[in-house]
Design a protein around this motif. Structure first.
Motif, PDB file in Angstrom:
ATOM      1  N   ARG A 181       5.655 -12.630 -10.790  1.00  0.00           N
ATOM      2  CA  ARG A 181       4.830 -11.429 -10.829  1.00  0.00           C
ATOM      3  C   ARG A 181       5.995 -10.186 -10.520  1.00  0.00           C
ATOM      4  O   ARG A 181       6.939 -10.428 -10.322  1.00  0.00           O
ATOM      5  N   GLU A 182       5.493  -9.176 -11.359  1.00  0.00           N
ATOM      6  CA  GLU A 182       6.407  -8.025 -11.075  1.00  0.00           C
ATOM      7  C   GLU A 182       5.707  -6.724 -10.794  1.00  0.00           C
ATOM      8  O   GLU A 182       4.334  -6.865 -10.784  1.00  0.00           O
ATOM      9  N   VAL A 183       6.251  -5.802  -9.854  1.00  0.00           N
ATOM     10  CA  VAL A 183       5.885  -4.691  -9.577  1.00  0.00           C
ATOM     11  C   VAL A 183       6.462  -3.382  -9.992  1.00  0.00           C
ATOM     12  O   VAL A 183       7.635  -3.631 -10.393  1.00  0.00           O
ATOM     13  N   LEU A 184       6.246  -2.367  -9.608  1.00  0.00           N
ATOM     14  CA  LEU A 184       7.101  -1.280  -9.828  1.00  0.00           C
ATOM     15  C   LEU A 184       7.890  -1.053  -8.387  1.00  0.00           C
ATOM     16  O   LEU A 184       7.423  -0.946  -7.274  1.00  0.00           O
ATOM     17  N   LEU A 185       9.300  -1.155  -8.429  1.00  0.00           N
ATOM     18  CA  LEU A 185      10.067  -1.084  -7.359  1.00  0.00           C
ATOM     19  C   LEU A 185      10.302   0.545  -7.093  1.00  0.00           C
ATOM     20  O   LEU A 185      10.894   0.956  -7.821  1.00  0.00           O
ATOM     21  N   HIS A 186      10.546   0.683  -5.906  1.00  0.00           N
ATOM     22  CA  HIS A 186      11.054   2.375  -5.614  1.00  0.00           C
ATOM     23  C   HIS A 186      12.455   2.247  -6.071  1.00  0.00           C
ATOM     24  O   HIS A 186      13.257   3.050  -6.566  1.00  0.00           O
ATOM     25  N   ASN A 187      13.088   1.012  -5.372  1.00  0.00           N
ATOM     26  CA  ASN A 187      14.484   0.704  -5.717  1.00  0.00           C
ATOM     27  C   ASN A 187      15.479   1.980  -5.015  1.00  0.00           C
ATOM     28  O   ASN A 187      16.590   1.762  -5.331  1.00  0.00           O
ATOM     29  N   ASN A 188      15.065   2.508  -4.002  1.00  0.00           N
ATOM     30  CA  ASN A 188      15.916   3.525  -3.465  1.00  0.00           C
ATOM     31  C   ASN A 188      15.341   4.030  -2.008  1.00  0.00           C
ATOM     32  O   ASN A 188      15.231   5.298  -1.634  1.00  0.00           O
ATOM     33  N   LEU A 189      15.030   3.068  -1.142  1.00  0.00           N
ATOM     34  CA  LEU A 189      14.268   3.258   0.071  1.00  0.00           C
ATOM     35  C   LEU A 189      15.113   4.090   1.057  1.00  0.00           C
ATOM     36  O   LEU A 189      16.316   3.467   1.186  1.00  0.00           O
ATOM     37  N   ASP A 190      14.547   4.892   1.623  1.00  0.00           N
ATOM     38  CA  ASP A 190      15.397   5.652   2.775  1.00  0.00           C
ATOM     39  C   ASP A 190      14.576   6.420   3.652  1.00  0.00           C
ATOM     40  O   ASP A 190      13.342   6.862   2.929  1.00  0.00           O
ATOM     41  N   LEU A 191      14.607   6.427   4.865  1.00  0.00           N
ATOM     42  CA  LEU A 191      13.564   7.485   5.619  1.00  0.00           C
ATOM     43  C   LEU A 191      13.537   8.933   5.142  1.00  0.00           C
ATOM     44  O   LEU A 191      12.539   9.630   4.820  1.00  0.00           O
ATOM     45  N   SER A 192      14.414   9.493   4.559  1.00  0.00           N
ATOM     46  CA  SER A 192      14.410  10.723   3.755  1.00  0.00           C
ATOM     47  C   SER A 192      13.384  10.735   2.468  1.00  0.00           C
ATOM     48  O   SER A 192      13.065  11.768   2.023  1.00  0.00           O
ATOM     49  N   HIS A 193      13.181   9.511   2.121  1.00  0.00           N
ATOM     50  CA  HIS A 193      12.361   9.649   0.999  1.00  0.00           C
ATOM     51  C   HIS A 193      10.790   9.416   1.158  1.00  0.00           C
ATOM     52  O   HIS A 193      10.009   8.965   0.162  1.00  0.00           O
ATOM     53  N   VAL A 194      10.455   9.496   2.686  1.00  0.00           N
ATOM     54  CA  VAL A 194       8.871   9.583   2.674  1.00  0.00           C
ATOM     55  C   VAL A 194       8.683  10.761   3.386  1.00  0.00           C
ATOM     56  O   VAL A 194       9.354  11.055   4.418  1.00  0.00           O
ATOM     57  N   ILE A 195       7.789  11.625   3.144  1.00  0.00           N
ATOM     58  CA  ILE A 195       7.233  12.801   3.717  1.00  0.00           C
ATOM     59  C   ILE A 195       5.914  12.453   4.438  1.00  0.00           C
ATOM     60  O   ILE A 195       4.947  12.175   3.822  1.00  0.00           O
ATOM     61  N   THR A 196       6.082  13.001   5.682  1.00  0.00           N
ATOM     62  CA  THR A 196       4.818  12.713   6.545  1.00  0.00           C
ATOM     63  C   THR A 196       4.308  14.023   6.892  1.00  0.00           C
ATOM     64  O   THR A 196       4.851  15.007   7.477  1.00  0.00           O
TER      65      THR A 196
END
Length: 305
Positions: A181-196
């Motif tokens: 199985r393959e998916v699209l990986l974000h590959n650079n996860l950080d709290l600053s990369h999610v906007i709430t």
């Protein structure tokens, strides 16, 4: 980078003002609206179209794009507790994987390559700590960091033995498989990369790539394993995207291989580094045991026993 982006802003948005400069982006205001400009490193238009076609809508609104840059609408990031923010991030990543998963052919050579790379890393790490403990035992008096290493070295070797045996089991499981199985990986996860805001959105796909699903969680875990309850976060991830058994096995092998501590002339730093590594292995073992307790029929013994 900022000069390059600034020249684009002046060309495309001549009435812009209120610039805020960051390493790889600029936030600016134009006609009363705020925007973010970044260099287009990953063919964002194709990425946006692909994610839209897969029903993944948790992205900022794209305002302008060409082969060099892209601009998206700035959204205020509400202040929420970091524990809630990382939960939002894990949920979005699970949804991203869920929406972009597909099966792809895998060859015996590819499986063998993964096996050999990890096998070498395990053996190399084992020899590294064998050399360290031999050096420590040659000292009449142990420093605090040496003493801490000597007291915990059996756990390091147990973990590496576990990794080697589990890797052999993984290879036996995978060597006759023809699909992965393959998916699209974000590959650079950080709290600053999610906007709430009204709803959470994921940004900064500059390093996105396609691979098996485990690497986003591995990256995030290694980055902040000691700050959050990853047992709960892992369960939350699995509610949105279930990992296959072979994916779980490979994930734990990668997570468990201890990093090589770098000892230097600062004893305080040495103690901190060794302590961090011991804590990492302890927390990772707890995550592993909690995961296995959910499926007792597959439960193995504690890796430190």
């Amino acid at each position: 980078m900022n000069k390059y982006l600034l020249s684009y802003i002046k060309l495309k948005y001549p009435n812009s003002n209120n610039f805020k400069f960051y390493d790889n982006s600029i936030i600016f205001t134009n006609n009363g609206h705020k925007y973010v400009i970044k260099k287009n490193k990953n063919d964002y238009l194709s990425l946006y179209k692909y994610l839209d076609s897969r029903g993944f809508i948790y992205l900022p609104k794209l305002e302008y794009i060409d082969k060099n840059i892209y601009v998206y609408k700035y959204e205020n990031d509400l202040f929420i507790p970091s524990e809630q923010k990382i939960s939002d991030l894990v949920r979005l990543i699970a949804l991203l994987h869920n929406k972009t998963v597909y099966y792809k052919d895998i060859s015996k050579d590819e499986v063998k390559e993964i096996y050999e790379k990890l096998s070498y890393k395990i053996s190399d790490t084992y020899m590294y700590y064998e050399d360290i403990i031999s050096m420590i035992e040659g000292n009449i008096y142990m420093s605090p960091s040496y003493y801490m290493l000597a007291r915990n070295i059996s756990s390091f070797f147990n973990v590496l033995d576990f990794c080697k045996k589990t890797l052999d089991s993984w290879y036996e499981l995978m060597k006759n498989k023809t699909k992965k199985r393959e998916v699209l990986l974000h590959n650079n996860l950080d709290l600053s990369h999610v906007i709430t805001n009204k709803e959470s959105k994921l940004i900064s796909f500059d390093k996105a790539r396609r691979d098996i699903p485990i690497y986003d969680f591995i990256y995030l875990y290694k980055k902040c394993y000691d700050k959050y309850d990853f047992t709960s976060l892992y369960k939350e991830y699995l509610t949105k995207f279930q990992l296959l058994e072979e994916e779980k096995i490979l994930m734990y092998i990668i997570l468990f291989i201890p990093k090589k501590v770098s000892l230097n002339d600062s004893e305080i730093k040495n103690v901190i580094e060794v302590s961090k590594l011991c804590n990492y292995l302890y927390i990772t073992n707890n995550l592993f045991m909690e995961d296995k307790s959910i499926n007792p029929q597959k439960q193995n013994s504690d890796v430190n026993k």
